[in-house]
Design a protein around this motif. Structure first.
Motif, short mmCIF file in Angstrom:
data_model
loop_
_atom_site.label_atom_id
_atom_site.label_comp_id
_atom_site.label_asym_id
_atom_site.label_seq_id
_atom_site.Cartn_x
_atom_site.Cartn_y
_atom_site.Cartn_z
N TRP A 8 -8.56 -0.65 1.80
CA TRP A 8 -7.38 -0.28 2.60
C TRP A 8 -6.12 -0.89 1.99
N VAL A 9 -6.21 -2.14 1.56
CA VAL A 9 -5.06 -2.80 0.93
C VAL A 9 -4.65 -2.08 -0.34
N GLN A 12 -2.76 1.10 0.43
CA GLN A 12 -1.38 0.82 0.84
C GLN A 12 -0.50 0.48 -0.35
N GLN A 15 0.45 3.65 -2.09
CA GLN A 15 1.48 4.40 -1.36
C GLN A 15 2.87 3.80 -1.54
N SER A 16 2.93 2.51 -1.85
CA SER A 16 4.23 1.84 -2.02
C SER A 16 4.82 2.08 -3.40
#
Length: 251
Positions: A8-9, A12, A15-16
């Protein structure tokens, strides 16, 4: 925590990132992501196996293995999705607009059915180096032809026909400052067949508009009348002598 939370990290973090990045950097990011995912999967597998062996709960091992397979599939799918994002960002799709008409030796060639698509191509053609419009069409939409005729007049273009110019095409031809017909060229005239729903169209009124246009372009009244007297299913092809006498051809 290591497997699910770690994935999950990573998502993310992806996506950044503002894509596109340089291809070498993107390749290193994908490689690092895959190495990390492999480390997470191997570590989780070993940890789960040790935990199950000490407690002898086979159903937990099965559930863990299913979770790891799902995680692996999701990781690969996500990597492919990022690759697609990178490719799209590097080569964005752009609207190129209508294809201009062919232009040779200061002559633009308008060929095909008279339509608003052809009008768009006509408008997309740079006219700074064009002095004449060559027409080759069996006809088409009257209102599109009127729009082209206005542009021919505004740009001061000459017109010529070396093959054929029938029906609505003749409106564009008649807009030329000079109008020439080649040895094999033909002009064809007939009355209108206008259909539009739900709005009705007065065919007689529309013919009267274009009959007046022909008169304004120097055509005799008798020729303008004859041009629309032929039924739509037929076509009138006057010879060169008639066209010259009626003022259709103009040097």
């Amino acid at each position: 925590m290591v497997l699910i939370g770690g994935r999950w990290v990573v998502v993310q973090l992806w996506q950044s990132i503002s894509l596109p990045v340089s291809p070498p950097l993107f390749a290193w990011l994908v490689l690092g992501d895959m190495v990390l995912a492999l480390w997470q999967l191997v570590g989780a597998w070993r940890s789960l196996s040790r935990w199950v062996d000490s407690r002898a709960r086979g159903e937990m091992l099965l559930a863990g293995r299913v979770a790891m397979v799902v995680t692996a599939v999701v990781s690969v799918t996500h990597a492919l999705d990022q690759a697609a994002r990178e490719t799209a960002a590097l080569a964005p799709v752009s609207f190129v607009g209508p294809r201009p008409l062919e232009v040779r030796n200061r002559v633009a060639y308008l060929t095909g059915d008279i339509s608003y698509d052809l009008l768009a191509r006509f408008e997309a053609t740079p006219m700074k180096d064009v002095s004449m419009l060559d027409l080759d069409s069996a006809g088409g939409q009257v209102f599109a032809a009127r729009a082209m005729a206005k542009r021919v007049m505004a740009w001061g273009l000459d017109t010529q026909v070396t093959k054929r110019c029938y029906s609505a095409c003749t409106l564009i031809f008649m807009a030329g400052s000079r109008r020439d017909l080649g040895p094999e060229g033909e002009l064809g005239f007939h009355g209108y067949l206008l259909q539009a729903q739900p709005l009705p169209i007065d065919v007689g009124q529309e013919e009267a508009i274009d009959r007046a246009f022909l008169r304004d372009q120097g055509v005799t009244a008798s020729f303008a009348t004859q041009a629309f007297a032929t039924p739509h299913r037929d076509i009138w092809r006057p010879d060169r002598q008639v066209l010259i006498a009626a003022g259709v051809l103009r040097d």
